[in-house]
Motif scaffolding. Structure first.
Motif, PDB file in Angstrom:
ATOM      1  N   LYS A   7       1.403   2.619  -7.020  1.00 21.74           N
ATOM      2  CA  LYS A   7       0.766   1.868  -8.124  1.00 21.74           C
ATOM      3  C   LYS A   7      -0.266   2.746  -8.842  1.00 21.74           C
ATOM      4  O   LYS A   7      -0.255   2.851 -10.063  1.00 21.74           O
ATOM      5  CB  LYS A   7       0.056   0.606  -7.588  1.00 21.74           C
ATOM      6  CG  LYS A   7       0.965  -0.341  -6.823  1.00 21.74           C
ATOM      7  CD  LYS A   7       0.240  -1.590  -6.372  1.00 21.74           C
ATOM      8  CE  LYS A   7      -0.819  -1.357  -5.310  1.00 21.74           C
ATOM      9  NZ  LYS A   7      -0.311  -0.871  -4.008  1.00 21.74           N
ATOM     10  N   SER A   8      -1.161   3.359  -8.039  1.00 21.23           N
ATOM     11  CA  SER A   8      -2.205   4.195  -8.659  1.00 21.23           C
ATOM     12  C   SER A   8      -1.590   5.414  -9.325  1.00 21.23           C
ATOM     13  O   SER A   8      -2.044   5.840 -10.396  1.00 21.23           O
ATOM     14  CB  SER A   8      -3.218   4.656  -7.612  1.00 21.23           C
ATOM     15  OG  SER A   8      -3.830   3.559  -7.023  1.00 21.23           O
ATOM     16  N   THR A   9      -0.577   5.953  -8.696  1.00 27.74           N
ATOM     17  CA  THR A   9       0.095   7.122  -9.284  1.00 27.74           C
ATOM     18  C   THR A   9       0.618   6.780 -10.680  1.00 27.74           C
ATOM     19  O   THR A   9       0.416   7.534 -11.639  1.00 27.74           O
ATOM     20  CB  THR A   9       1.261   7.577  -8.372  1.00 27.74           C
ATOM     21  OG1 THR A   9       0.726   7.960  -7.107  1.00 27.74           O
ATOM     22  CG2 THR A   9       2.026   8.740  -8.977  1.00 27.74           C
ATOM     23  N   SER A  27       0.825  -1.196   0.000  1.00 27.75           N
ATOM     24  CA  SER A  27       0.000   0.000   0.000  1.00 27.75           C
ATOM     25  C   SER A  27       0.868   1.259   0.000  1.00 27.75           C
ATOM     26  O   SER A  27       1.857   1.335   0.730  1.00 27.75           O
ATOM     27  CB  SER A  27      -0.892  -0.042   1.248  1.00 27.75           C
ATOM     28  OG  SER A  27      -1.791   1.010   1.190  1.00 27.75           O
TER      29      SER A  27
HETATM   30  N1  LIG Z   1      -2.849  13.731  -4.884  1.00 36.23           N
HETATM   31  C1  LIG Z   1      -1.936  13.396  -3.978  1.00 36.23           C
HETATM   32  N2  LIG Z   1      -1.332  14.345  -3.230  1.00 36.23           N
HETATM   33  C2  LIG Z   1      -0.388  14.024  -2.334  1.00 36.23           C
HETATM   34  N3  LIG Z   1       0.041  12.757  -2.094  1.00 36.23           N
HETATM   35  C3  LIG Z   1      -0.537  11.793  -2.795  1.00 36.23           C
HETATM   36  C4  LIG Z   1      -1.548  12.043  -3.767  1.00 36.23           C
HETATM   37  N4  LIG Z   1      -1.924  10.862  -4.320  1.00 36.23           N
HETATM   38  C5  LIG Z   1      -1.200   9.913  -3.719  1.00 36.23           C
HETATM   39  N5  LIG Z   1      -0.359  10.463  -2.804  1.00 36.23           N
HETATM   40  C6  LIG Z   1       0.616   9.759  -1.968  1.00 36.23           C
HETATM   41  O1  LIG Z   1       1.545   9.110  -2.850  1.00 36.23           O
HETATM   42  C7  LIG Z   1       1.884   7.830  -2.360  1.00 36.23           C
HETATM   43  C8  LIG Z   1       1.518   6.792  -3.416  1.00 36.23           C
HETATM   44  O2  LIG Z   1       0.105   6.771  -3.532  1.00 36.23           O
HETATM   45  P1  LIG Z   1      -0.648   5.759  -4.533  1.00 36.23           P
HETATM   46  O3  LIG Z   1      -2.102   5.962  -4.342  1.00 36.23           O
HETATM   47  O4  LIG Z   1      -0.095   5.929  -5.887  1.00 36.23           O
HETATM   48  O5  LIG Z   1      -0.183   4.349  -3.943  1.00 36.23           O
HETATM   49  P2  LIG Z   1      -0.807   2.902  -4.146  1.00 36.23           P
HETATM   50  O6  LIG Z   1       0.347   1.966  -4.256  1.00 36.23           O
HETATM   51  O7  LIG Z   1      -1.772   2.905  -5.281  1.00 36.23           O
HETATM   52  O8  LIG Z   1      -1.564   2.688  -2.766  1.00 36.23           O
HETATM   53  P3  LIG Z   1      -2.795   1.736  -2.362  1.00 36.23           P
HETATM   54  O9  LIG Z   1      -2.393   0.319  -2.672  1.00 36.23           O
HETATM   55  O10 LIG Z   1      -2.940   1.961  -0.889  1.00 36.23           O
HETATM   56  O11 LIG Z   1      -3.980   2.204  -3.157  1.00 36.23           O
HETATM   57  C9  LIG Z   1       1.121   7.651  -1.050  1.00 36.23           C
HETATM   58  O12 LIG Z   1       1.972   7.995   0.010  1.00 36.23           O
HETATM   59  C10 LIG Z   1      -0.014   8.644  -1.148  1.00 36.23           C
HETATM   60  O13 LIG Z   1      -0.408   9.107   0.123  1.00 36.23           O
END
Ligand SMILES: Nc1ncnc2c1ncn2[C@@H]1O[C@H](COP(=O)(O)OP(=O)(O)OP(=O)(O)O)[C@@H](O)[C@H]1O
Length: 261
Positions: free
Chosen positions: A48-50, A44
């Protein structure tokens, strides 16, 4: 089996720093070929989503570059329907029927209404909802809502489908059914699919390759070639070859988490 050919997505040493100072991606490098089913697997918050959102032009790289079909993602989004996005939440309009939810993006684009309706009916049949055209979202189960969301994405005939944990909120049986249906659609429509998950079994079952990401800041920790028959079925989950791939992916995931320190 879809033959992977030309590069359709390139992450070139991509870093992403949000204006809060959070470093979500660091030197992320990955090349995705046409027809692949790639899962992004990682703990988490590893970005990934980024990464997925950047492919859809939702957020620019701070450093490095993301190219989709050899263009800037925003240009692809503006000039074509080649990319479609499916989120964890089906995001349906409650006051529109199943058919009308799928028709909406087609209507917004303009053009021939009869053709749009034919398209919507075709994709709703593909996801097994042709008997629920007049139902409203409140009358649907979570799995059915997700089917509508997938149908709506497919209606645009995208070349690439981006899916951000689409099945995470579903019960196990529904999740497995939708996984099988998605693989069938992927084979028939010959799309490239980028799929975010933190479920190792799901990543192994669905993917041709798995991009394992390290904990924040997200980097590509390892690439796994999923060496399983191209046609997958639910019985495979009990086979040694499947469990060996799960073991490998779990090990890579564990190693990627260790890289944090
Ligand atoms: N718009 C934003 N502004 C600031 N920080 C962000 C933003 N979007 C994501 N983050 C931060 O960037 C990091 C990566 O987030 P992301 O959502 O890409 O991760 P992820 O691997 O998809 O997570 P998960 O599996 O929990 O959905 C995290 O620390 C998140 O809090």
């Amino acid at each position: 089996m879809v033959v992977a050919e030309s590069e359709v997505v390139a992450f070139q040493q991509v870093s992403k720093v949000y204006n809060t100072g959070t470093v979500a991606l660091s030197n992320f490098h990955l090349s995705i070929k046409e027809g692949e089913f790639i899962s992004f697997l990682g703990p988490s918050g590893c970005g990934k989503s980024t990464a997925l959102r950047m492919v859809a032009g939702l957020g620019e790289a701070t450093n490095g570059e993301v190219k989709v079909f050899d263009q800037k993602p925003l240009d692809v989004i503006r000039n074509s329907n080649d990319i479609a996005f499916v989120f964890q939440d089906a995001n349906l309009l409650p006051w529109r029927s199943v058919l009308d939810n799928v028709l909406l993006p087609l209507e917004l684009r303009g053009g021939n209404k009869k053709v749009h309706k034919e398209t919507a009916l075709r994709v709703l049949e593909m996801v097994g909802l042709k008997d629920h055209l007049k139902s409203y979202p409140r009358q649907l189960s979570g799995g059915m809502k997700m089917r509508v969301s997938i149908a709506r994405a497919l209606a645009a005939k995208p070349k690439m489908l981006l899916m951000d944990e689409p099945f995470a909120a579903l019960d196990e049986i529904t999740r497995q059914t939708l996984q099988m249906e998605l693989l069938e659609i992927w084979r028939k429509e010959k799309m490239t699919i980028l799929f975010v998950t933190h479920n190792v079994y799901e990543a192994v079952f669905l993917s041709t390759r798995i991009a394992v990401m390290s904990a924040r800041p997200g980097r590509l920790s390892s690439m796994i070639d999923v060496k399983l028959p191209s046609i997958r079925n639910l019985n495979m989950r009990t086979e040694d070859s499947f469990n060996e791939m799960v073991e490998l992916a779990s090990q890579c995931l564990e190693n990627s988490t260790d890289e944090r320190s």
